[in-house]
Design a protein around this motif. Structure first.
Motif, PDB file in Angstrom:
ATOM      1  N   ILE A  14     -65.476  19.923  -4.432  1.00 31.73           N
ATOM      2  CA  ILE A  14     -64.584  20.970  -3.927  1.00 31.73           C
ATOM      3  C   ILE A  14     -63.967  20.545  -2.593  1.00 31.73           C
ATOM      4  O   ILE A  14     -64.583  19.839  -1.792  1.00 31.73           O
ATOM      5  N   LYS A  15     -62.733  20.974  -2.375  1.00 28.47           N
ATOM      6  CA  LYS A  15     -62.017  20.654  -1.148  1.00 28.47           C
ATOM      7  C   LYS A  15     -61.540  21.902  -0.406  1.00 28.47           C
ATOM      8  O   LYS A  15     -61.153  21.822   0.759  1.00 28.47           O
ATOM      9  N   LEU A  16     -61.558  23.044  -1.099  1.00 29.67           N
ATOM     10  CA  LEU A  16     -61.098  24.301  -0.508  1.00 29.67           C
ATOM     11  C   LEU A  16     -61.983  25.441  -0.992  1.00 29.67           C
ATOM     12  O   LEU A  16     -62.225  25.568  -2.195  1.00 29.67           O
ATOM     13  N   ILE A  17     -62.472  26.258  -0.070  1.00 30.30           N
ATOM     14  CA  ILE A  17     -63.285  27.430  -0.400  1.00 30.30           C
ATOM     15  C   ILE A  17     -62.560  28.671   0.089  1.00 30.30           C
ATOM     16  O   ILE A  17     -62.173  28.753   1.265  1.00 30.30           O
ATOM     17  N   GLN A  70     -51.233  38.718  -5.145  1.00 30.22           N
ATOM     18  CA  GLN A  70     -52.603  38.729  -5.649  1.00 30.22           C
ATOM     19  C   GLN A  70     -53.346  37.543  -5.042  1.00 30.22           C
ATOM     20  O   GLN A  70     -52.768  36.499  -4.758  1.00 30.22           O
ATOM     21  N   LYS A  71     -54.651  37.711  -4.871  1.00 31.27           N
ATOM     22  CA  LYS A  71     -55.439  36.655  -4.241  1.00 31.27           C
ATOM     23  C   LYS A  71     -55.336  35.335  -5.009  1.00 31.27           C
ATOM     24  O   LYS A  71     -55.240  34.266  -4.406  1.00 31.27           O
ATOM     25  N   GLY A  72     -55.347  35.421  -6.324  1.00 35.15           N
ATOM     26  CA  GLY A  72     -55.271  34.201  -7.127  1.00 35.15           C
ATOM     27  C   GLY A  72     -53.971  33.443  -6.919  1.00 35.15           C
ATOM     28  O   GLY A  72     -53.965  32.210  -6.777  1.00 35.15           O
ATOM     29  N   ILE A  73     -52.861  34.173  -6.889  1.00 32.38           N
ATOM     30  CA  ILE A  73     -51.558  33.541  -6.666  1.00 32.38           C
ATOM     31  C   ILE A  73     -51.522  32.896  -5.282  1.00 32.38           C
ATOM     32  O   ILE A  73     -51.026  31.773  -5.114  1.00 32.38           O
ATOM     33  N   ALA A  74     -52.064  33.610  -4.291  1.00 32.11           N
ATOM     34  CA  ALA A  74     -52.057  33.078  -2.924  1.00 32.11           C
ATOM     35  C   ALA A  74     -52.940  31.836  -2.787  1.00 32.11           C
ATOM     36  O   ALA A  74     -52.563  30.866  -2.128  1.00 32.11           O
ATOM     37  N   VAL A  75     -54.122  31.870  -3.411  1.00 34.10           N
ATOM     38  CA  VAL A  75     -55.013  30.696  -3.363  1.00 34.10           C
ATOM     39  C   VAL A  75     -54.325  29.490  -4.008  1.00 34.10           C
ATOM     40  O   VAL A  75     -54.381  28.367  -3.478  1.00 34.10           O
ATOM     41  N   ALA A  76     -53.675  29.717  -5.137  1.00 36.81           N
ATOM     42  CA  ALA A  76     -52.969  28.627  -5.823  1.00 36.81           C
ATOM     43  C   ALA A  76     -51.858  28.066  -4.937  1.00 36.81           C
ATOM     44  O   ALA A  76     -51.636  26.846  -4.898  1.00 36.81           O
ATOM     45  N   HIS A  77     -51.167  28.954  -4.230  1.00 36.29           N
ATOM     46  CA  HIS A  77     -50.091  28.528  -3.331  1.00 36.29           C
ATOM     47  C   HIS A  77     -50.650  27.647  -2.211  1.00 36.29           C
ATOM     48  O   HIS A  77     -50.094  26.593  -1.897  1.00 36.29           O
ATOM     49  N   VAL A  78     -51.749  28.079  -1.601  1.00 36.13           N
ATOM     50  CA  VAL A  78     -52.364  27.319  -0.509  1.00 36.13           C
ATOM     51  C   VAL A  78     -52.869  25.963  -1.016  1.00 36.13           C
ATOM     52  O   VAL A  78     -52.664  24.932  -0.371  1.00 36.13           O
ATOM     53  N   ASP A 102     -50.026  23.619  -1.504  1.00 34.63           N
ATOM     54  CA  ASP A 102     -49.524  23.175  -0.203  1.00 34.63           C
ATOM     55  C   ASP A 102     -50.420  22.081   0.375  1.00 34.63           C
ATOM     56  O   ASP A 102     -49.944  21.175   1.065  1.00 34.63           O
ATOM     57  N   ARG A 103     -51.735  22.173   0.093  1.00 33.81           N
ATOM     58  CA  ARG A 103     -52.691  21.186   0.602  1.00 33.81           C
ATOM     59  C   ARG A 103     -52.820  19.984  -0.333  1.00 33.81           C
ATOM     60  O   ARG A 103     -53.599  19.081  -0.079  1.00 33.81           O
ATOM     61  N   MET A 104     -52.088  20.010  -1.443  1.00 29.95           N
ATOM     62  CA  MET A 104     -52.166  18.978  -2.486  1.00 29.95           C
ATOM     63  C   MET A 104     -53.588  18.877  -3.043  1.00 29.95           C
ATOM     64  O   MET A 104     -54.146  17.802  -3.233  1.00 29.95           O
ATOM     65  N   ILE A 105     -54.195  20.063  -3.266  1.00 28.82           N
ATOM     66  CA  ILE A 105     -55.532  20.170  -3.843  1.00 28.82           C
ATOM     67  C   ILE A 105     -55.409  20.761  -5.239  1.00 28.82           C
ATOM     68  O   ILE A 105     -54.722  21.777  -5.435  1.00 28.82           O
ATOM     69  N   SER A 106     -56.066  20.167  -6.210  1.00 24.99           N
ATOM     70  CA  SER A 106     -56.013  20.712  -7.566  1.00 24.99           C
ATOM     71  C   SER A 106     -56.899  21.949  -7.652  1.00 24.99           C
ATOM     72  O   SER A 106     -57.862  22.103  -6.890  1.00 24.99           O
ATOM     73  N   LEU A 107     -56.606  22.834  -8.589  1.00 27.54           N
ATOM     74  CA  LEU A 107     -57.397  24.052  -8.748  1.00 27.54           C
ATOM     75  C   LEU A 107     -58.833  23.732  -9.154  1.00 27.54           C
ATOM     76  O   LEU A 107     -59.752  24.505  -8.874  1.00 27.54           O
TER      77      LEU A 107
END
Length: 289
Positions: free
Chosen positions: A2-5, A213-221, A224-229
């Protein structure tokens, strides 16, 4: 790895005292020492979310108001997803016709028409979280807590439409009878098309633009960070967390979470009182989930 929490706050990161426990703090620092970014995804606005984070010494990016506003770790706004003025007017009319107490979160803070009803309805939420409290104790505790939370009172919400450049971001509704009253209202709002209804408690519903929605925002972030889901971890306890739990490669439901949340998440952790967030973070890193 994981790279983003992204963690919810109420009922998740925060304990019964509305603080971040030392175990959670240390787990977040452990993640950061591994180069993993930690952020919160909350239904609160930024001013409400900041105090417990500052007390814990945590600087992080924030998804606020369920995804209607996103900030970087220095407090710069990255994007906003408002509800149109026309639909806000429709919501106000609908909720008043059904005698439902509600508050409006805007780009200029939260607005309410009644301090008394605000305290009464938040006391219900306090009593849910701490069932050992009497009604009077819940009222007293709620009044003391709300005194330090910024809010604007108006005689009538119609006043807001004259404020230049004001954006309407979220409407939160409360009723002590919960789903019996709020369920039919939810069905009506679902018919509006551009809105989404979620919940963060038994006796409330939260209304946002469907793109907030939180999911849409997390995906956006993450993008932006070039992190896969697949490299994203999310943690939550209630229905407004479902969208971000569904998309993450690693997702944890809190032990105190709603059944639907537990069914969606890939893993289960302890309750918010037992530092479930900290335990989930350490497990995810040590087991390379």
């Amino acid at each position: 790895m994981i790279k983003l929490i992204a963690s919810d706050m109420d009922g998740t990161l925060l304990n019964a005292s509305m603080q971040i426990s030392e175990e959670n703090i240390q787990a977040i620092k452990y993640a950061q020492s591994k180069g993993i970014e930690f952020m919160v995804a909350t239904g609160r606005n930024r001013k409400e979310a900041l105090p417990p984070l500052q007390e814990a010494g945590i600087d992080c990016a924030m998804i606020t108001l369920n995804g209607a506003q996103v900030y970087d770790e220095t407090g710069n706004s990255l994007f906003t997803v408002p509800i149109s003025h026309e639909q806000t007017r429709s919501l106000i009319d609908l909720l008043k016709e059904n005698d439902i107490y509600f508050e409006i979160s805007t780009s200029n803070g939260i607005y309410s028409e009644s301090q008394t009803r605000r305290i009464e309805n938040f006391a219900i939420h306090t009593a849910e979280a701490m069932p050992h409290l009497t009604h009077k104790m819940a009222i007293a505790m709620t009044a003391a807590r709300l005194e330090f939370l910024p809010i604007n009172y108006v005689d009538d919400f119609s006043e807001l439409f004259s404020i230049e450049e004001l954006e309407f971001l979220k409407v939160i509704c409360f009723h002590q009878d919960g789903a019996r009253v709020l369920g039919p209202i939810t069905k009506i709002i679902d018919g509006y098309g551009d809105l989404v209804v979620t919940s963060s408690g038994q006796n409330n519903i939260e209304i946002n633009h469907r793109n907030a929605q939180k999911g849409i925002a997390v995906a956006h972030v993450a993008k932006d960070r070039m992190i896969s889901l697949a490299e994203v971890m999310t943690i939550g306890d209630n229905l407004n967390d479902v969208s971000m739990l569904q998309l993450a490669g690693v997702s944890f439901a809190m032990g105190n979470g709603e059944l639907e949340v537990k069914e969606v998440a890939k893993y289960l952790t302890d309750t918010n009182i037992e530092a479930g967030v900290g335990k989930a973070i350490v497990r995810a890193i040590d087991e390379n989930l």
